[in-house]
Design a protein around this motif. Structure first.
Motif, PDB file in Angstrom:
ATOM      1  N   VAL A 219       0.879  -1.164   0.000  1.00 30.77           N
ATOM      2  CA  VAL A 219       0.000   0.000   0.000  1.00 30.77           C
ATOM      3  C   VAL A 219       0.916   1.214   0.000  1.00 30.77           C
ATOM      4  O   VAL A 219       1.717   1.397   0.924  1.00 30.77           O
ATOM      5  CB  VAL A 219      -0.923   0.010   1.224  1.00 30.77           C
ATOM      6  N   ILE A 220       0.839   2.012  -1.051  1.00 30.66           N
ATOM      7  CA  ILE A 220       1.730   3.159  -1.222  1.00 30.66           C
ATOM      8  C   ILE A 220       0.909   4.406  -1.520  1.00 30.66           C
ATOM      9  O   ILE A 220      -0.231   4.325  -1.967  1.00 30.66           O
ATOM     10  CB  ILE A 220       2.748   2.934  -2.358  1.00 30.66           C
ATOM     11  N   ASN A 221       1.491   5.553  -1.223  1.00 27.99           N
ATOM     12  CA  ASN A 221       0.950   6.805  -1.714  1.00 27.99           C
ATOM     13  C   ASN A 221       1.843   7.218  -2.880  1.00 27.99           C
ATOM     14  O   ASN A 221       3.036   7.477  -2.693  1.00 27.99           O
ATOM     15  CB  ASN A 221       0.938   7.874  -0.623  1.00 27.99           C
ATOM     16  N   LEU A 222       1.281   7.236  -4.066  1.00 30.93           N
ATOM     17  CA  LEU A 222       2.031   7.518  -5.298  1.00 30.93           C
ATOM     18  C   LEU A 222       1.652   8.910  -5.798  1.00 30.93           C
ATOM     19  O   LEU A 222       0.470   9.196  -6.003  1.00 30.93           O
ATOM     20  CB  LEU A 222       1.707   6.460  -6.347  1.00 30.93           C
ATOM     21  N   THR A 223       2.655   9.774  -5.973  1.00 30.90           N
ATOM     22  CA  THR A 223       2.404  11.164  -6.332  1.00 30.90           C
ATOM     23  C   THR A 223       3.100  11.526  -7.633  1.00 30.90           C
ATOM     24  O   THR A 223       4.312  11.313  -7.774  1.00 30.90           O
ATOM     25  CB  THR A 223       2.896  12.116  -5.222  1.00 30.90           C
ATOM     26  N   ALA A 224       2.348  12.050  -8.582  1.00 35.78           N
ATOM     27  CA  ALA A 224       2.911  12.608  -9.813  1.00 35.78           C
ATOM     28  C   ALA A 224       3.241  14.074  -9.566  1.00 35.78           C
ATOM     29  O   ALA A 224       2.426  14.815  -9.023  1.00 35.78           O
ATOM     30  CB  ALA A 224       1.923  12.478 -10.967  1.00 35.78           C
ATOM     31  N   VAL A 225       4.453  14.486  -9.960  1.00 35.70           N
ATOM     32  CA  VAL A 225       4.924  15.841  -9.691  1.00 35.70           C
ATOM     33  C   VAL A 225       5.294  16.526 -11.006  1.00 35.70           C
ATOM     34  O   VAL A 225       6.145  16.046 -11.753  1.00 35.70           O
ATOM     35  CB  VAL A 225       6.145  15.831  -8.746  1.00 35.70           C
ATOM     36  N   SER A 226       4.651  17.648 -11.280  1.00 38.21           N
ATOM     37  CA  SER A 226       4.966  18.527 -12.412  1.00 38.21           C
ATOM     38  C   SER A 226       5.054  17.797 -13.745  1.00 38.21           C
ATOM     39  O   SER A 226       6.045  17.923 -14.475  1.00 38.21           O
ATOM     40  CB  SER A 226       6.285  19.269 -12.137  1.00 38.21           C
ATOM     41  N   PRO A 227       4.045  17.031 -14.123  1.00 34.10           N
ATOM     42  CA  PRO A 227       4.071  16.395 -15.437  1.00 34.10           C
ATOM     43  C   PRO A 227       4.020  17.428 -16.556  1.00 34.10           C
ATOM     44  O   PRO A 227       3.436  18.509 -16.402  1.00 34.10           O
ATOM     45  CB  PRO A 227       2.816  15.525 -15.434  1.00 34.10           C
ATOM     46  N   ALA A 228       4.644  17.089 -17.686  1.00 33.67           N
ATOM     47  CA  ALA A 228       4.694  18.024 -18.806  1.00 33.67           C
ATOM     48  C   ALA A 228       3.330  18.210 -19.451  1.00 33.67           C
ATOM     49  O   ALA A 228       2.999  19.300 -19.931  1.00 33.67           O
ATOM     50  CB  ALA A 228       5.700  17.529 -19.845  1.00 33.67           C
ATOM     51  N   LYS A 229       2.539  17.151 -19.468  1.00 32.98           N
ATOM     52  CA  LYS A 229       1.215  17.189 -20.074  1.00 32.98           C
ATOM     53  C   LYS A 229       0.269  16.350 -19.217  1.00 32.98           C
ATOM     54  O   LYS A 229       0.709  15.598 -18.348  1.00 32.98           O
ATOM     55  CB  LYS A 229       1.247  16.612 -21.494  1.00 32.98           C
ATOM     56  N   ALA A 230      -1.027  16.471 -19.474  1.00 34.12           N
ATOM     57  CA  ALA A 230      -1.993  15.623 -18.793  1.00 34.12           C
ATOM     58  C   ALA A 230      -1.756  14.171 -19.174  1.00 34.12           C
ATOM     59  O   ALA A 230      -1.478  13.851 -20.340  1.00 34.12           O
ATOM     60  CB  ALA A 230      -3.411  16.051 -19.149  1.00 34.12           C
ATOM     61  N   GLY A 231      -1.848  13.278 -18.194  1.00 30.55           N
ATOM     62  CA  GLY A 231      -1.617  11.869 -18.467  1.00 30.55           C
ATOM     63  C   GLY A 231      -1.920  11.032 -17.246  1.00 30.55           C
ATOM     64  O   GLY A 231      -2.758  11.398 -16.420  1.00 30.55           O
ATOM     65  N   PHE A 232      -1.197   9.913 -17.099  1.00 30.38           N
ATOM     66  CA  PHE A 232      -1.502   9.009 -15.998  1.00 30.38           C
ATOM     67  C   PHE A 232      -0.287   8.179 -15.623  1.00 30.38           C
ATOM     68  O   PHE A 232       0.644   7.978 -16.418  1.00 30.38           O
ATOM     69  CB  PHE A 232      -2.664   8.069 -16.376  1.00 30.38           C
ATOM     70  N   LEU A 233      -0.308   7.696 -14.373  1.00 29.83           N
ATOM     71  CA  LEU A 233       0.603   6.676 -13.889  1.00 29.83           C
ATOM     72  C   LEU A 233      -0.174   5.378 -13.719  1.00 29.83           C
ATOM     73  O   LEU A 233      -1.332   5.406 -13.299  1.00 29.83           O
ATOM     74  CB  LEU A 233       1.207   7.046 -12.530  1.00 29.83           C
ATOM     75  N   THR A 234       0.463   4.255 -14.020  1.00 27.02           N
ATOM     76  CA  THR A 234      -0.100   2.945 -13.719  1.00 27.02           C
ATOM     77  C   THR A 234       0.929   2.156 -12.927  1.00 27.02           C
ATOM     78  O   THR A 234       2.081   2.036 -13.344  1.00 27.02           O
ATOM     79  CB  THR A 234      -0.472   2.174 -14.999  1.00 27.02           C
ATOM     80  N   ALA A 235       0.520   1.639 -11.766  1.00 27.25           N
ATOM     81  CA  ALA A 235       1.395   0.818 -10.928  1.00 27.25           C
ATOM     82  C   ALA A 235       0.855  -0.601 -10.893  1.00 27.25           C
ATOM     83  O   ALA A 235      -0.346  -0.809 -10.687  1.00 27.25           O
ATOM     84  CB  ALA A 235       1.473   1.398  -9.517  1.00 27.25           C
ATOM     85  N   TRP A 236       1.740  -1.570 -11.109  1.00 31.30           N
ATOM     86  CA  TRP A 236       1.352  -2.983 -11.036  1.00 31.30           C
ATOM     87  C   TRP A 236       2.596  -3.806 -10.751  1.00 31.30           C
ATOM     88  O   TRP A 236       3.682  -3.268 -10.572  1.00 31.30           O
ATOM     89  CB  TRP A 236       0.628  -3.414 -12.299  1.00 31.30           C
ATOM     90  N   ASN A 258      -2.183   9.732  -5.049  1.00 29.18           N
ATOM     91  CA  ASN A 258      -3.277   8.786  -4.879  1.00 29.18           C
ATOM     92  C   ASN A 258      -2.769   7.579  -4.100  1.00 29.18           C
ATOM     93  O   ASN A 258      -1.634   7.122  -4.325  1.00 29.18           O
ATOM     94  CB  ASN A 258      -3.837   8.315  -6.223  1.00 29.18           C
ATOM     95  N   LEU A 259      -3.574   7.089  -3.183  1.00 26.13           N
ATOM     96  CA  LEU A 259      -3.252   5.857  -2.480  1.00 26.13           C
ATOM     97  C   LEU A 259      -3.423   4.697  -3.447  1.00 26.13           C
ATOM     98  O   LEU A 259      -4.376   4.670  -4.223  1.00 26.13           O
ATOM     99  CB  LEU A 259      -4.177   5.677  -1.276  1.00 26.13           C
TER     100      LEU A 259
END
Length: 466
Positions: A219-236, A258-259
């Motif tokens: 269980v992690i808190n995953l944070t995107a910081v200052s992305p160049a464009k709108a998008g997404f992270l996927t963790a698996w 996001n948790l």
């Protein structure tokens, strides 16, 4: 540095990172991970799932195509879909994404068949794109109601796991939760990785020492910081094809946490040879971005001592600084406020709250951090974050937090710290984690003090199809 626990006293040390070593572009075949025998009693046990899509109002998955209008709801069938069993699931862990809202609003996920609670699952402004981890008890017919308050919005829902309702899952290997004081594990801004390019991924492993073979998920808190464009992270876990689901949805230039409940696999790549078999996971970014990973807890294989089970509740508001509930008033710059858990949500063995917390219109860009209260200098404020709202933004986030001892004042409480400006805070409880039998205050504190040593390995380019 290996994680350690001492049940007679508590010693704390900082996590130390080993050298970053390049990883290979694809994982070597993993040796079988040690699996514990099935739990004799599965009530409240967790079952992780590969992310699977249950609802997409844009395309008609799970409900007729079309945005959810003001004051309207969708009753979403969850049981029997996406890996959730048709019978025996009591609650599910969802990732809920909002896209294209026509007005500032909030969405509430709650058990179908119940009255809509005074609680929110995700708050958002007009035009927002973002997501929140939501744990919700299953309601009538194995369904979850998804309600939108104002305007209209499309909603996407992915399931990442479920909790057993009763003892009916003995044919499946369930997990118990191991909670820690939040610890920062990885930060591409400072660990030498640098900003990740678009369409790239990085593999991470975390060393739990002798318990590596017992880890089934993080269980992690995953944070995107200052992305160049709108998008997404996927963790698996990094095994197989990347799931067709997102973990964090971000806008250009934003800081978006996001948790995440992430399945792991044992690492047998060259770059983790020093911690052979440690649990690893992969994070993909669709656009160039930094990202930060804070460890919140671990899902074990059910064989470790002092694992916790989950008890879902209908969303229950326990704090709202706007009306002096829980928090006596607005939180100013640098403020730390302790909120006691209402007695009706507690048993003798309750140790962790699962909540949805909302920061309401801060006057400055700020950072909200949550950790257990009542331990004094033993557990100072961690260098982690739960919410990162911008000035004027109302933002929600899932929080799993241990609570303090019953002997503290206030008892069984959690702390909230606001970094900058003034901000109102709201806390809605969606469930609690509990030990199967009472533990001493010293033991509970020692369990929270687990230290894990991170190792990072990276690949320079993502595989988008396999």
């Amino acid at each position: 540095m290996r994680k350690f626990r001492t049940l007679l006293g508590v010693t704390l040390a900082g996590a130390c990172a080993l050298a970053v070593v390049p990883g290979t572009a694809s994982a070597a075949p993993a040796a079988p991970q040690q699996t514990a025998a099935a739990l004799e009693d599965t009530t409240g046990a967790f079952y992780p799932l590969a992310p699977a899509r249950l609802l997409d109002t844009r395309s008609g998955v799970g409900a007729p195509a079309g945005a959810i209008g003001a004051g309207k709801k969708v009753d979403l069938l969850v049981a029997g879909r996406g890996g959730v069993p048709a019978v025996g699931a009591g609650a599910v862990v969802l990732n809920v994404t909002i896209t294209g809202p026509t007005a500032s609003s909030f969405v509430t996920a709650y058990p179908a068949g119940e009255a809509r609670p005074n609680a929110s699952s995700i708050n958002f402004p007009k035009g927002w794109l973002g997501s929140n981890n939501v744990t919700v008890k299953l309601g009538s017919g194995g369904k979850v109601s998804v309600y939108n308050h104002s305007g209209s919005t499309h909603v996407v829902v992915d399931v990442v796991g479920f909790y057993a309702a009763d003892n009916g899952m003995t044919n499946r290997n369930g997990s118990e939760y191991q909670a820690y004081i939040p610890q920062r594990m990885f930060d591409t801004r400072y660990d030498g990785t640098g900003k990740m390019p678009a369409d790239s991924w990085i593999d991470y492993a975390i060393d739990f020492g002798p318990e590596n073979a017992n880890v089934r998920g993080l269980v992690i808190n995953l944070t995107a910081v200052s992305p160049a464009k709108a998008g997404f992270l996927t963790a698996w876990s990094g095994a197989g094809t990347m799931p067709g689901a997102s973990t964090v949805n971000y806008g250009a230039g934003k800081v978006v946490p996001n948790l995440a409940f992430v399945q792991t696999q044992p690492c047998y790549q060259d770059w983790c040879s020093e911690i052979w078999g440690a649990p690893m996971f992969r994070v993909y970014t669709s656009q160039s971005a930094h990202f930060v990973t804070d460890l919140v807890g671990m899902m074990d294989d059910g064989s470790l001592e002092y694992g916790m089970r989950f008890k879902p509740v209908s969303p229950t508001r326990i704090a709202d600084s706007r009306i002096g509930q829980g928090y006596p008033s607005i939180l100013g710059p640098g403020a730390v406020r302790a909120v006691a858990t209402p007695s009706e949500l507690l048993t003798e063995t309750t140790d962790v709250l699962a909540m949805n917390m909302t920061a309401v219109a801060p006057t400055n860009n700020t950072v909200i951090t949550v950790w257990p209260a009542g331990y004094g200098d033993l557990f100072p404020k961690p260098d982690t974050s739960n919410l990162n709202p911008a000035a004027g933004q109302t933002v929600s986030g899932a929080v799993l937090t241990p609570i303090g001892p019953a002997s503290a004042n206030p008892p069984r409480a959690f702390n909230t710290h606001n970094l900058s400006g003034n901000v109102h805070m709201i806390a809605d409880v969606v469930g609690t984690f509990y030990f199967s039998e009472p533990v001493s205050a010293a033991t509970a504190a020692a369990l929270k003090a687990g230290i894990a040593a991170p190792v990072a390995g990276k690949a320079s380019r993502a595989s988008t199809g396999s």
